[in-house]
Write an enzyme that holds these catalytic residues in place. Structure first.
Site, short mmCIF file in Angstrom:
data_model
loop_
_atom_site.label_atom_id
_atom_site.label_comp_id
_atom_site.label_asym_id
_atom_site.label_seq_id
_atom_site.Cartn_x
_atom_site.Cartn_y
_atom_site.Cartn_z
N HIS A 1 20.12 65.43 8.06
CA HIS A 1 19.75 64.39 7.43
C HIS A 1 18.37 64.01 8.07
CE1 HIS A 1 23.90 64.16 6.11
NE2 HIS A 1 24.39 64.04 7.44
N TYR B 1 -14.65 50.46 -7.57
CA TYR B 1 -13.64 50.25 -8.49
C TYR B 1 -14.41 50.66 -9.88
CZ TYR B 1 -10.41 48.24 -12.13
OH TYR B 1 -9.51 48.12 -13.06
N LYS C 1 -13.10 53.69 -12.44
CA LYS C 1 -12.57 53.67 -13.83
C LYS C 1 -13.35 54.82 -14.75
CE LYS C 1 -12.59 49.72 -16.03
NZ LYS C 1 -12.96 48.38 -16.39
#
EC number: 3.1.-.-
Length: 230
Positions: A43, A174, A178
């Site tokens: 696991h 940013y 875009k």
């Protein structure tokens, strides 16, 4: 599922037994990548492979940590951790326990973490945050994201710089981002698939990509665990 137990832990060797049966434990450094096919039978939770199953834990669960000096508290925090095993990216936002510096000195890799005298996790790694130490309690966290994904290529985790955002395998201011994303209408057929991880003090972003085309973008709560034990 909780593990009913009589736990025996040898601080000198790190050996762990439950009900007289030896438990397999392999702890990974935060972000470690390994290639060992024998680990596929066990696991895996973020930062650990083991022969036992850990339960889901909710924020606020009170736990006890096995140390020579004793340690206990509530999992009032969370942090993000991951490892990669045989190209399998195992990750998650897991509960964390704030511990004082004097308790940290007594922590032992693989030591049991219990709840109501039942094994729920193991000591694996700590994270320094705002002057405190967070001990992650790795498991499948209830009510939060954890999982695994097969990936062929993965770059090292990168810090998101101020004033930037993320698309696919890159970060840009940013406005530039875009325009960059708008140009990526579809992936090239022969482009390689990859996974990228970005982070800051409070957030982790994971993107799955084909070339520079973003297929999937996840935003997860941090911080990213950055300390094992030396």
């Amino acid at each position: 599922m909780y593990i009913k137990m009589e736990v025996e832990f040898d601080e000198d060797t790190g050996a762990l037994q439950i009900g007289g049966q030896e438990v397999f434990v392999m702890v990974f450094e935060p972000g470690q990548e390994v290639f060992d096919k024998s680990l596929d039978q066990h696991h895996q939770f973020p930062g650990v492979a083991t022969s036992v199953v850990f339960p889901q834990l909710s924020i606020g669960t009170k736990v006890d940590v096995f140390t020579s000096s004793g340690g206990f508290g509530a999992t009032d925090h969370h942090c993000f951790n991951y490892h990669v095993c045989n190209k399998r990216f195992v990750f998650g936002s897991v509960p964390a326990l704030e511990i004082p510096a004097d308790v940290r000195e007594h922590l032992r890799i693989g030591a049991p973490i219990t709840c109501a005298d039942r094994l729920v996790s193991l000591v694996t790694a700590v994270h320094a945050a705002d002057g405190a130490w967070l001990l992650r309690v790795t498991a499948a966290r209830a009510g939060q994201v954890s999982g695994h994904a097969r990936q062929q290529r993965r770059g090292a985790g990168r810090t998101v710089r101020a004033g930037r955002s993320v698309y696919g395998p890159v970060q840009l201011p940013y406005e530039q981002l875009k325009a960059h994303a708008f140009r990526k209408r579809r992936p090239r057929r022969d482009a390689a698939e990859s996974c990228a991880l970005f982070y800051n003090d409070s957030e982790v972003r994971i993107t799955f990509n084909k070339g520079e085309f973003e297929l999937m973008h996840w935003r997860l709560p941090g911080p990213l665990v950055s300390h094992g034990f030396k």
